[in-house]
Write a protein that holds these residues in place. Structure first.
Motif, PDB file in Angstrom:
ATOM      1  N   ARG A   1       0.839  -1.206   0.000  1.00 45.54           N
ATOM      2  CA  ARG A   1       0.000   0.000   0.000  1.00 45.54           C
ATOM      3  C   ARG A   1       0.870   1.249   0.000  1.00 45.54           C
ATOM      4  NH1 ARG A   1      -0.826   1.194   5.609  1.00 45.54           N
ATOM      5  NH2 ARG A   1       0.156  -0.410   6.877  1.00 45.54           N
ATOM      6  N   LYS A   2       0.264   2.345  -0.379  1.00 44.68           N
ATOM      7  CA  LYS A   2       0.990   3.604  -0.568  1.00 44.68           C
ATOM      8  C   LYS A   2       0.221   4.737   0.107  1.00 44.68           C
ATOM      9  CE  LYS A   2       3.367   5.750  -4.472  1.00 44.68           C
ATOM     10  NZ  LYS A   2       3.536   5.716  -5.927  1.00 44.68           N
ATOM     11  N   ASN A   3       0.945   5.767   0.609  1.00 49.71           N
ATOM     12  CA  ASN A   3       0.251   6.920   1.184  1.00 49.71           C
ATOM     13  C   ASN A   3       0.502   8.175   0.356  1.00 49.71           C
ATOM     14  OD1 ASN A   3       2.786   7.857   1.832  1.00 49.71           O
ATOM     15  ND2 ASN A   3       2.494   7.807   4.044  1.00 49.71           N
ATOM     16  N   LYS A   4       0.008   9.317   0.815  1.00 53.16           N
ATOM     17  CA  LYS A   4       0.078  10.562   0.039  1.00 53.16           C
ATOM     18  C   LYS A   4       1.504  11.069  -0.156  1.00 53.16           C
ATOM     19  CE  LYS A   4      -4.485  12.091   1.523  1.00 53.16           C
ATOM     20  NZ  LYS A   4      -5.255  13.078   2.307  1.00 53.16           N
ATOM     21  N   THR A   5       2.400  10.694   0.772  1.00 55.27           N
ATOM     22  CA  THR A   5       3.784  11.165   0.662  1.00 55.27           C
ATOM     23  C   THR A   5       4.645  10.212  -0.170  1.00 55.27           C
ATOM     24  OG1 THR A   5       4.438  10.030   2.696  1.00 55.27           O
ATOM     25  CG2 THR A   5       3.634  12.298   2.906  1.00 55.27           C
ATOM     26  N   SER A   6       3.992   9.250  -0.828  1.00 55.75           N
ATOM     27  CA  SER A   6       4.660   8.264  -1.687  1.00 55.75           C
ATOM     28  C   SER A   6       5.461   7.214  -0.926  1.00 55.75           C
ATOM     29  CB  SER A   6       5.584   8.951  -2.705  1.00 55.75           C
ATOM     30  OG  SER A   6       4.823   9.781  -3.542  1.00 55.75           O
TER      31      SER A   6
END
Length: 202
Positions: free
Chosen positions: A76-81
């Motif tokens: 999975r990935k978040n907004k800050t990459s």
């Protein structure tokens, strides 16, 4: 008549003597044998396989080798990459949790310091922490072995100095005795060393 009484008396004396002898003999016979507690034994944990396969998926910015007995899940990935993956070891009921952080110009040192700080948060529980450094052509890393009753017996931090930092922590999914899982921790350390040695940015 007196002979019979005399015979009965002698029989009673004989039986009483035997009883006294047995009562005294039992404790003394027990004193000869010293009791020594035996150490706990644990079942031998054999390794599934020492073979490795390349892990290379479009959703993850890095590629490296993993054990053929492990599987990758939870990408999975978040907004800050930042990207997370879990490397599962089903047989050992354990997981290597990995986080890949993108690096900006000049922040490699700061991110590495923060990742190292996370490792040493376990110092209160660990009996000792051993750090082994690795310097490859494109990647430098440190593998930490934490001894004692700790949740994460092996952790690592690796980066290329400008593009990425990868940190990982090996957890058992259930509470375990450190002595009983010592072979598994050694296998995990070997796998992490192989991961670090083959780690590269795509």
């Amino acid at each position: 008549m007196s002979r019979r009484k005399n015979k009965v008396y002698r029989t009673d004396v004989f039986l009483a003597s035997v009883a006294v002898f047995l009562i005294l003999a039992v404790p003394f016979s027990g004193c000869r044998r010293k009791y020594a507690p035996k150490p706990y034994g644990y079942p031998r944990i054999e390794r599934d396989s020492a073979a490795y396969l390349p892990f290379d998926t479009a959703a993850f910015p890095l590629k490296f080798d993993i054990s053929s007995s492990a599987t990758v899940a939870g990408l999975r990935k978040n907004k800050t990459s930042s990207v997370w993956i879990n490397i599962l070891y089903p047989r050992y009921s354990a997981t290597l949790y990995c986080t890949c952080l993108p690096l900006g110009r000049g922040d490699a040192g700061g991110e590495r310091a923060r990742a190292t700080e996370l490792v040493y948060l376990h110092a209160a529980k660990a009996a000792s922490i051993e750090a082994v450094s690795y310097e490859g052509e494109n990647v430098s890393a440190t593998i930490y072995r934490l001894y004692g009753n700790v949740a994460t017996p092996v952790q690592f931090v690796a980066d290329d100095g400008e593009n990425f930092l990868l940190r990982g922590a090996f957890y058992f999914n259930t509470e375990v005795n450190p002595d009983s899982v010592a072979p598994v921790v050694e296998y995990a350390e070997e796998d992490i060393r192989r991961l670090v040695e083959t780690l590269e940015l795509k």
